[in-house]
Design an enzyme around this catalytic site. Structure first.
Site, PDB file in Angstrom:
ATOM      1  NE  ARG A  21      -4.003  -1.995   1.977  1.00  0.00           N
ATOM      2  CZ  ARG A  21      -5.101  -2.101   2.701  1.00  0.00           C
ATOM      3  NH1 ARG A  21      -5.226  -1.413   3.801  1.00  0.00           N
ATOM      4  NH2 ARG A  21      -6.064  -2.888   2.309  1.00  0.00           N
ATOM      5  CB  SER A 137     -21.000 -12.268  12.344  1.00  0.00           C
ATOM      6  OG  SER A 137     -20.251 -11.269  11.716  1.00  0.00           O
ATOM      7  CB  SER A 189     -18.266   0.683   2.185  1.00  0.00           C
ATOM      8  OG  SER A 189     -17.085   0.000   2.509  1.00  0.00           O
ATOM      9  CG  HIS A 217     -19.863   2.852   4.347  1.00  0.00           C
ATOM     10  ND1 HIS A 217     -18.879   3.656   3.794  1.00  0.00           N
ATOM     11  CD2 HIS A 217     -19.226   1.916   5.085  1.00  0.00           C
ATOM     12  CE1 HIS A 217     -17.701   3.196   4.168  1.00  0.00           C
ATOM     13  NE2 HIS A 217     -17.884   2.150   4.949  1.00  0.00           N
ATOM     14  CB  THR A 245     -18.257   6.636  11.376  1.00  0.00           C
ATOM     15  OG1 THR A 245     -17.015   7.336  11.569  1.00  0.00           O
ATOM     16  CG2 THR A 245     -18.714   6.902   9.954  1.00  0.00           C
ATOM     17  CE  LYS A 248     -15.570   5.184   6.963  1.00  0.00           C
ATOM     18  NZ  LYS A 248     -15.662   3.744   7.142  1.00  0.00           N
ATOM     19  CB  THR A 363      -9.923  -3.806   1.344  1.00  0.00           C
ATOM     20  OG1 THR A 363      -8.826  -3.287   2.103  1.00  0.00           O
ATOM     21  CG2 THR A 363     -11.119  -2.920   1.545  1.00  0.00           C
TER      22      THR A 363
HETATM   23  C1  LIG Z   1     -14.917   2.891   8.163  1.00  0.00           C
HETATM   24  C2  LIG Z   1     -15.765   1.811   8.791  1.00  0.00           C
HETATM   25  C3  LIG Z   1     -15.836   1.652  10.171  1.00  0.00           C
HETATM   26  C4  LIG Z   1     -14.915   2.395  11.088  1.00  0.00           C
HETATM   27  O1  LIG Z   1     -15.279   3.730  11.233  1.00  0.00           O
HETATM   28  P1  LIG Z   1     -14.152   4.797  11.572  1.00  0.00           P
HETATM   29  O2  LIG Z   1     -14.899   5.942  12.146  1.00  0.00           O
HETATM   30  O3  LIG Z   1     -13.453   5.107  10.278  1.00  0.00           O
HETATM   31  O4  LIG Z   1     -13.219   4.166  12.565  1.00  0.00           O
HETATM   32  C5  LIG Z   1     -16.749   0.769  10.710  1.00  0.00           C
HETATM   33  N1  LIG Z   1     -17.553   0.032   9.921  1.00  0.00           N
HETATM   34  C6  LIG Z   1     -17.485   0.115   8.568  1.00  0.00           C
HETATM   35  C7  LIG Z   1     -18.397  -0.724   7.753  1.00  0.00           C
HETATM   36  C8  LIG Z   1     -16.574   0.993   7.974  1.00  0.00           C
HETATM   37  O5  LIG Z   1     -16.466   1.032   6.653  1.00  0.00           O
END
Ligand SMILES: *Cc1c(COP(=O)(O)O)cnc(C)c1O
Length: 404
Positions: A21, A137, A189, A217, A245, A248, A363
C-alpha cells in the site's frame, strides 16, 4: 532472530503480490473539494481531483462545521483533557450525544473515539457479558465488527451475505431462550449493496435475538433526516444497537452507538475501549454536532448525492466500463487483478490528475480487485467528463476488461 529482516521480508511479500500500500500524500483544500494538492514521490506538488473520499457529502469543508469547530477551539482549547470519567467530559460531548439520540430517535447515544472503536467496544462488551451469547455475523462484515466479536470470545456463526433464509436456519438451530445477537451492516461499502433490514429484523424478533446494525456508510446519506437506511426503511425503532461514524458523511471524526438508555449506560460502564481512552477534542464534537444538525435539514443534498452516483454509473456503463451492480452511492469498477488495479490508479493520477485508490486484498477478495469511486454532491458534470475521458484512455491502454 533478525527482527528487521523479518519485517522487510513480510513487506517484500506484499510487493511481490502487487498489494503493497502506498498512501497518496494530500493537502485537502477547504472550499475547493473535491480538489486537493498532491505531493508526489519527487516532492512536486500539483492539483488533483479526489474521486474516492469517504467525505461523501463534502461536510469536511462545510462552513457551518468549520465555524462550529473554530468557536469550540477558541472557547475550550485543543484537547478534552482526559477520559470521559476523569475530567474529559466536555459539554460539547453531552450535546453531541443528545444530537445523535435525536438523529436515531433512541433514548440514548454513546460517543467513542472512532467507528472502529465503537464496533470493537460495543460488540466485545455486549457479547462477552451477556451470558452464553451466540453471535451470528454477516459474511461480509467489517473488520471492526469481526475484531469485537472475536475479542468477546462468544460462540460465533457466520451467515451468508444478506441471506435471510440462511440467518433464519442458523438461529433455528438454537433454543429460543439462548441469548443471541445478529451483527450486520446497512450499506456494504466495497460492493455498494444494501441489506434487507426489515427481513433481518423480522428474523431477529422471531428468534428473540438482539440486532446490531453498522450504518457507517449510510448515516447522513439515507433517510429523510440522515438517520441511515433503517430510517429510510422505517425500521430504525426496531434495531437494538445502531452504530455509526462521524468521519464519513459527517466529515469529522469519531464513532458512536445509539440505543436504549440501559444499553448505552451498560457500554459506558463496562466497555474498556470507552473507559480507558481519552475523549475526543471538544472542537471535534462541536463540528460533528453541527454537521449532523445541518444534514438533518438538507435532504436536497442527499437527493443530489444519489443523482450524482446514478449519473456516474450510467455514464461509465454506457462507455463499456464494468461497474459492479451497486444500489447505493458507491460506484465500484471491476479490474480483477491487483497489479493492473494499481497501474490503472497510478496512470489516472500521473497522467490525468485523478485520484482513485486501488482496492486490493484483504479489503476485498482476491480476483475482485477494483477501483471504488465515490461521487459527491460537489463533483460536477465537467469533473465527470474529465473522468470518463481519462478512464476510457486507461482502460484501452491497459487492455482492461470491458462490461459484458
Ligand atoms: C470505516 C468503517 C468503520 C470504522 O469507522 P471509523 O470511524 O473510520 O473508525 C466501521 N464500519 C465500517 C463498515 C466501515 O467502513
Amino acid at each position: 532472530m533478525d527482527y528487521q529482516a523479518f519485517f522487510e521480508d513480510k513487506i517484500g511479500a506484499l510487493r511481490t503480490e502487487g498489494r503493497y500500500r502506498v498512501f497518496a500524500d494530500l493537502e485537502r483544500k477547504a472550499g475547493a473539494f473535491p480538489r486537493a494538492r498532491f505531493h508526489d514521490a519527487d516532492g512536486k506538488v500539483r492539483e488533483i481531483t479526489v474521486w474516492c473520499s469517504n467525505d461523501y457529502m463534502g461536510m469536511g469543508q462545510n462552513q457551518m462545521v468549520i465555524d462550529a469547530m473554530h468557536e469550540a477551539l477558541d472557547r475550550c482549547g485543543a484537547g478534552a483533557g482526559g477520559t470521559r470519567n476523569i475530567s474529559g467530559t466536555n459539554h460539547y460531548h453531552v450535546l453531541l450525544e443528545q444530537e445523535l439520540a435525536d438523529l436515531h430517535q433512541t433514548e440514548s447515544a454513546l460517543l467513542l473515539g472512532s467507528g472502529w472503536m465503537a464496533n470493537m467496544t460495543a460488540l466485545s462488551t455486549v457479547c462477552a457479558l451477556v451470558p452464553d451469547c451466540l453471535v451470528v455475523s454477516d459474511a461480509k462484515n467489517h473488520n471492526s465488527m469481526i475484531e469485537g466479536i472475536r475479542h468477546s470470545k462468544a460462540e460465533k456463526r457466520i451467515f451468508k451475505h444478506n441471506d435471510v433464509a440462511d440467518l433464519d436456519a442458523i438461529l433455528g438451530q438454537y433454543p429460543k431462550d439462548r441469548a443471541k445477537l445478529v451483527a450486520f451492516e446497512s450499506v456494504y461499502s466495497m460492493d455498494g449493496n444494501i441489506s434487507p433490514i426489515k427481513e433481518i429484523l423480522d428474523v431477529c424478533e422471531k428468534h428473540n435475538a438482539m440486532s446490531f446494525l453498522d450504518e457507517v456508510h449510510a448515516v447522513g446519506m439515507y433517510g429523510h433526516r440522515g438517520g441511515g437506511v433503517a430510517e429510510r426503511d422505517g425500521q430504525m425503532h426496531r434495531v437494538t444497537i445502531i452504530q455509526g461514524t462521524l468521519a464519513k458523511a459527517f466529515g469529522v471524526v469519531g464513532g458512536y452507538i445509539a440505543g436504549t438508555a440501559a444499553l448505552c449506560d451498560f457500554v459506558r460502564s463496562y466497555g474498556a475501549g470507552f473507559i480507558f481512552s481519552s475523549s475526543l477534542p471538544p472542537a471535534v464534537a462541536a463540528g460533528a454536532r453541527a454537521s449532523i444538525a445541518f444534514l438533518k435539514e438538507h435532504n436536497e443534498l442527499r437527493e443530489r448525492h444519489q443523482e450524482r452516483a446514478a449519473t456516474l454509473k450510467r455514464r461509465l456503463t454506457e462507455a463499456g466500463i464494468p461497474v459492479l451492480p451497486s444500489v447505493s452511492h458507491i460506484v465500484p469498477v471491476f479490474v480483477g487483478d491487483p497489479v493492473l488495479c494499481k497501474q490503472a490508479s497510478d496512470m489516472l493520477m500521473a497522467e490525468h490528475d485523478i485520484y482513485v485508490q486501488p482496492i486490493n486484498y484483504p479489503t476485498v477478495d482476491r480476483g475482485t480487485e477494483r477501483l471504488r469511486f465515490t461521487p459527491t454532491p460537489l463533483h460536477t458534470d465537467a469533473d465527470m467528463d474529465h473522468l470518463l475521458a481519462a478512464i476510457k484512455d486507461v482502460w484501452s491502454r491497459l487492455g482492461l476488461k470491458q462490461a459484458a
